[in-house]
Design an enzyme around this catalytic site. Structure first.
Site, mmCIF file in Angstrom:
data_model
loop_
_atom_site.group_PDB
_atom_site.id
_atom_site.type_symbol
_atom_site.label_atom_id
_atom_site.label_comp_id
_atom_site.label_asym_id
_atom_site.label_seq_id
_atom_site.Cartn_x
_atom_site.Cartn_y
_atom_site.Cartn_z
ATOM 1 N N LYS A 115 -16.975 44.125 117.776
ATOM 2 C CA LYS A 115 -16.712 45.090 118.763
ATOM 3 C C LYS A 115 -16.670 44.501 120.122
ATOM 4 O O LYS A 115 -17.900 43.942 120.253
ATOM 5 C CB LYS A 115 -17.382 46.268 118.776
HETATM 6 O O1 G3P Z 1 -18.017 55.280 119.657
HETATM 7 C C1 G3P Z 1 -18.032 55.489 120.828
HETATM 8 C C2 G3P Z 1 -19.208 56.527 121.094
HETATM 9 O O2 G3P Z 1 -20.428 55.884 120.571
HETATM 10 C C3 G3P Z 1 -19.296 56.932 122.310
HETATM 11 O O3 G3P Z 1 -19.694 58.267 122.288
HETATM 12 O O4 G3P Z 1 -20.440 60.455 122.758
HETATM 13 O O5 G3P Z 1 -21.591 58.189 123.933
HETATM 14 O O6 G3P Z 1 -19.292 58.919 124.565
HETATM 15 P P1 G3P Z 1 -20.278 59.198 123.383
#
Ligand code: G3P
Length: 217
Positions: A83
């Protein structure tokens, strides 16, 4: 549509994998930082459990560092996907790693223009963050529609991996739009199961069955 779980927790991954509905895993530095032990060992174990694509993110911010870390991550297991963030350095690293046959997930994508760059750099996956767009009063799912349209127009092979999913409607809408993958935290995958009529219906079936058995006895 494929379903990935977005966590670094081996315990949660084991529990969800046992359901037989998980196709892969995404992690990020924030998620892996929460887990004890060496992150390489943890990623290896996750690959063994899911037997599908597992994204591990670089933390370097320059192309040379991303390439070094990316090659290292790719060596952990054949299921590993590297990534990289959507920056100029990240796009350069993506192009080089993809050229070496290493699968790349371009992350932190917030616009269709950025998604176009990721596809042109040969990304295997692009990760638009729908929840974080919603957080700033911008329609995250609209971005998914735009990316799916653009990729369809030019038959780009890059898969649209909807990230930062916060609730079941993100997943349902992504599936309706033809996104390739949703990655969600364990709690959101768990919420997909819930419907009160399922619980009420099951309770009624079992009660009726018990009643009938009592009459027959
Ligand atoms: O896959 C990306 C994710 O981990 C971000 O999620 O909820 O931290 O915006 P969030």
């Amino acid at each position: 549509m494929k379903l990935f779980v977005d966590t670094g927790s081996i315990k949660d991954i084991e529990a969800i994998a046992s359901l037989g509905i998980i196709d892969g895993v995404t992690t990020n530095p924030s998620l892996l930082a929460k887990e004890p032990g060496d992150f390489r060992d943890n990623l290896k174990r996750i690959c063994e459990i899911v037997q599908g694509p597992v994204s591990g993110e670089v933390t370097a911010t320059d192309t040379a560092g991303m390439l070094r870390e990316g090659r290292d991550i790719a060596k952990i297991d054949p299921h590993m996907v590297v990534k990289v963030p959507l920056t100029r350095d990240g796009i350069r690293a993506c192009k080089t790693l993809a050229g070496e046959g290493i699968r790349v997930n371009v992350t932190l994508v917030f616009s269709a223009a950025q998604a176009l760059l990721a596809a042109k750099a040969g990304a295997t996956f692009v990760s638009p963050f729908v929840g974080r767009l919603d957080d700033v009063a911008t329609d995250g799912m609209r971005l998914i529609r735009e990316i799916v349209d653009i990729y369809d127009n030019y038959a780009f092979k890059t898969e649209v991996l909807v990230a930062s999913c916060r609730h079941p409607m993100h997943i349902v809408e992504a599936a309706r739009m033809g996104a390739d993958i949703c990655t969600c935290p364990p709690a959101v995958i768990d919420a997909l199961f819930n419907h009160p009529l399922t619980n009420i219906g099951l309770e009624r079936f079992l009660k009726d069955w018990e009643k009938a058995q009592a009459v027959k006895a």
